[in-house]
Design an enzyme around this catalytic site. Structure first.
Site, PDB file in Angstrom:
ATOM      1  CE  LYS A  10      -4.371  -1.728   1.101  1.00 44.51           C
ATOM      2  NZ  LYS A  10      -5.828  -1.388   1.578  1.00 44.51           N
ATOM      3  CE  LYS A  69      -6.238  -7.956  -1.963  1.00 44.34           C
ATOM      4  NZ  LYS A  69      -6.421  -7.724  -0.629  1.00 44.34           N
ATOM      5  CE  LYS A 125     -13.272  -3.560  -0.201  1.00 45.57           C
ATOM      6  NZ  LYS A 125     -12.345  -3.238   0.656  1.00 45.57           N
TER       7      LYS A 125
HETATM    8  P1  ATP Z   1      -8.427  -2.926  -0.682  1.00 47.18           P
HETATM    9  O1  ATP Z   1      -8.425  -2.985  -2.186  1.00 47.18           O
HETATM   10  O2  ATP Z   1      -9.141  -1.590  -0.177  1.00 47.18           O
HETATM   11  O3  ATP Z   1      -7.325  -3.124   0.194  1.00 47.18           O
HETATM   12  P2  ATP Z   1      -9.559  -5.501  -0.410  1.00 47.18           P
HETATM   13  O4  ATP Z   1     -10.233  -5.861  -1.513  1.00 47.18           O
HETATM   14  O5  ATP Z   1      -8.483  -6.124  -0.075  1.00 47.18           O
HETATM   15  O6  ATP Z   1      -9.439  -3.963  -0.020  1.00 47.18           O
HETATM   16  P3  ATP Z   1     -10.865  -5.522   2.467  1.00 47.18           P
HETATM   17  O7  ATP Z   1     -11.947  -4.903   2.738  1.00 47.18           O
HETATM   18  O8  ATP Z   1      -9.496  -5.359   2.840  1.00 47.18           O
HETATM   19  O9  ATP Z   1     -10.674  -5.729   0.735  1.00 47.18           O
HETATM   20  O10 ATP Z   1     -10.887  -7.258   2.801  1.00 47.18           O
HETATM   21  C1  ATP Z   1     -12.166  -7.828   3.242  1.00 47.18           C
HETATM   22  C2  ATP Z   1     -12.129  -9.531   3.196  1.00 47.18           C
HETATM   23  O11 ATP Z   1     -11.928  -9.744   1.808  1.00 47.18           O
HETATM   24  C3  ATP Z   1     -10.768  -9.849   3.822  1.00 47.18           C
HETATM   25  O12 ATP Z   1     -10.968 -11.173   4.512  1.00 47.18           O
HETATM   26  C4  ATP Z   1      -9.794 -10.217   2.562  1.00 47.18           C
HETATM   27  O13 ATP Z   1      -9.079 -11.254   2.925  1.00 47.18           O
HETATM   28  C5  ATP Z   1     -10.908 -10.539   1.573  1.00 47.18           C
HETATM   29  N1  ATP Z   1     -10.366 -10.485   0.107  1.00 47.18           N
HETATM   30  C6  ATP Z   1     -10.215  -9.321  -0.339  1.00 47.18           C
HETATM   31  N2  ATP Z   1      -9.528  -9.486  -1.663  1.00 47.18           N
HETATM   32  C7  ATP Z   1      -9.730 -10.879  -1.785  1.00 47.18           C
HETATM   33  C8  ATP Z   1      -9.387 -11.701  -2.857  1.00 47.18           C
HETATM   34  N3  ATP Z   1      -9.023 -11.206  -4.021  1.00 47.18           N
HETATM   35  N4  ATP Z   1      -9.415 -13.102  -2.761  1.00 47.18           N
HETATM   36  C9  ATP Z   1      -9.936 -13.500  -1.500  1.00 47.18           C
HETATM   37  N5  ATP Z   1     -10.216 -13.035  -0.754  1.00 47.18           N
HETATM   38  C10 ATP Z   1     -10.135 -11.368  -0.597  1.00 47.18           C
END
Ligand code: ATP
Ligand code: LTN
Length: 332
Positions: free
Chosen positions: A115, A197, A200
């Site tokens: 990040k 990954k 969002k």
């Molecule tokens: P950001 O992009 O803002 O960092 P994020 O998409 O990683 O956010 P979070 O709100 O941080 O989302 O995560 C919420 C949950 O979703 C966590 O348990 C995280 O492990 C899971 N998660 C997020 N992205 C993935 C992915 N690509 N595959 C599987 N699990 C995910």
């Protein structure tokens, strides 16, 4: 333990539109715990501001994330659904735990490194201490089990270390939590770059399928997903990361295993396979989307859920917090 039940805690940031990564890796699995465990599912808005948020968007997404929790099957009568900033104990315990967390430990966190590379203009202290706030979230509820995507494993390990360290320094205070990494969801990768990954906050809209995407957008995104120059639908993550990622997604939405998927698409091209992925994804998300629309039209109901959730959460969180303060030696 709370009463006679073990405790589950997890959180999602209202930092963007939720993706099928969030759904398959996290939220979809949350409902399974509701009967057997006392479950707390939190909209972690304090975490979201570690990157800059537009105030109106943050406010709207807080409602949206809560509505999605419910639309994905979390019954507010059976789960405590709440907003992190409504329970001041999170911020307070986070400060206390900061003093039991080492600079070196936080420096090793890969999410911080990722990040800060991504937001080089805003490497704030909150981004650095993010995992401590996450530890506070978990430890406040004497959590036994934390369902998360595999990307959060390192943060969870740190929460365990902090709990152990505090228990050692004083006397048993926190339950040391276990992670629960969903066996099916694991890590959903970006459709445009299967080495990273699905996130969002990705700027490339084609890389990410959102839970609320309409069917035509979903089909289009899968159609343009990066694969390889081969033609075989075969699960081999190192060699064929794009196709393997699509197979994981297809598996999660249909329940078919990799062997069955390979057989189903034997001798057929990627075009057919991508279309099937899109269809399966859109079909699975349709009921979530319609329930979400119904909930978002009823803000008063969502506010009621938030309020009730905050009361329940506050009650448990305060208990742990005062225990911690006493042990540290504060006059209370
Ligand atoms: P950001 O992009 O803002 O960092 P994020 O998409 O990683 O956010 P979070 O709100 O941080 O989302 O995560 C919420 C949950 O979703 C966590 O348990 C995280 O492990 C899971 N998660 C997020 N992205 C993935 C992915 N690509 N595959 C599987 N699990 C995910
Ligand atoms: N950091 C998590 C979100 C999160 C969380 C938590 C998950 C914040 N607090 C407590 C589980 C338990 C993420 O998914 N990025």
């Amino acid at each position: 333990m709370l009463g006679d039940k073990k405790v589950v805690f997890s959180g999602v940031q209202p930092s963007g539109n939720l993706t099928i990564g969030n759904y398959l890796g996290a939220i979809k699995n949350f409902g399974a715990f509701s009967e057997e465990y006392k479950c707390f599912y939190c909209v972690v808005d304090l975490h979201a501001i570690t990157v800059r948020q537009v105030p109106a968007d943050l406010r709207r997404r807080t409602y949206e994330t809560l509505a999605l929790y419910i639309a994905c099957g979390l019954d507010p009568e059976k789960n405590t659904l709440f907003v992190q900033s409504h329970v001041p104990a999170h911020a307070e315990l986070s400060w206390l735990l900061n003093c039991y967390t080492m600079f070196g430990e936080l420096s090793r966190m890969t999410q911080f490194k990722d990040k800060s590379a991504k937001h080089a203009d805003n490497i704030n202290a909150g981004l650095f201490t993010y995992p401590v706030l996450m530890a506070a979230d978990i430890l406040l509820y004497q959590t036994d089990l934390v369902p998360v995507g595999v990307d959060q494993k390192q943060h969870l390990e740190l929460a365990r270390d902090i709990a152990g360290r505090f228990n050692q320094a004083y006397s048993p205070t926190f339950v040391v939590p276990e992670g629960y990494i969903a066996p099916t969801g694991m890590k959903i990768m970006s459709l445009a770059n299967p080495e990273s990954k699905m996130s969002k906050s990705d700027v490339n809209q084609n890389a990410v399928v959102y839970i609320l995407d309409p069917k035509d957008a979903i089909l289009k995104k899968f159609k343009s997903a990066v694969t390889d120059s081969d033609t075989a639908v075969r699960y081999a993550p190192a060699e064929k990361p794009g196709v393997s990622n699509l197979m994981t997604i297809y598996r999660c939405f249909t329940g078919k295993d990799y062997d069955a998927i390979e057989k189903e698409f034997e001798g057929r091209g990627y075009g057919d396979f991508k279309l099937a992925c899109g269809e399966a994804c859109a079909d699975a998300l349709a009921p979530v989307q319609s329930e979400y629309a119904r909930l978002m039209a009823d803000k008063a109901y969502l506010e009621e859920v938030m309020k009730k959730g905050a009361e329940e959460a506050n009650y448990c969180a305060r208990k742990t917090l005062s225990k911690v303060k006493k042990k540290i030696g504060f006059v209370i």
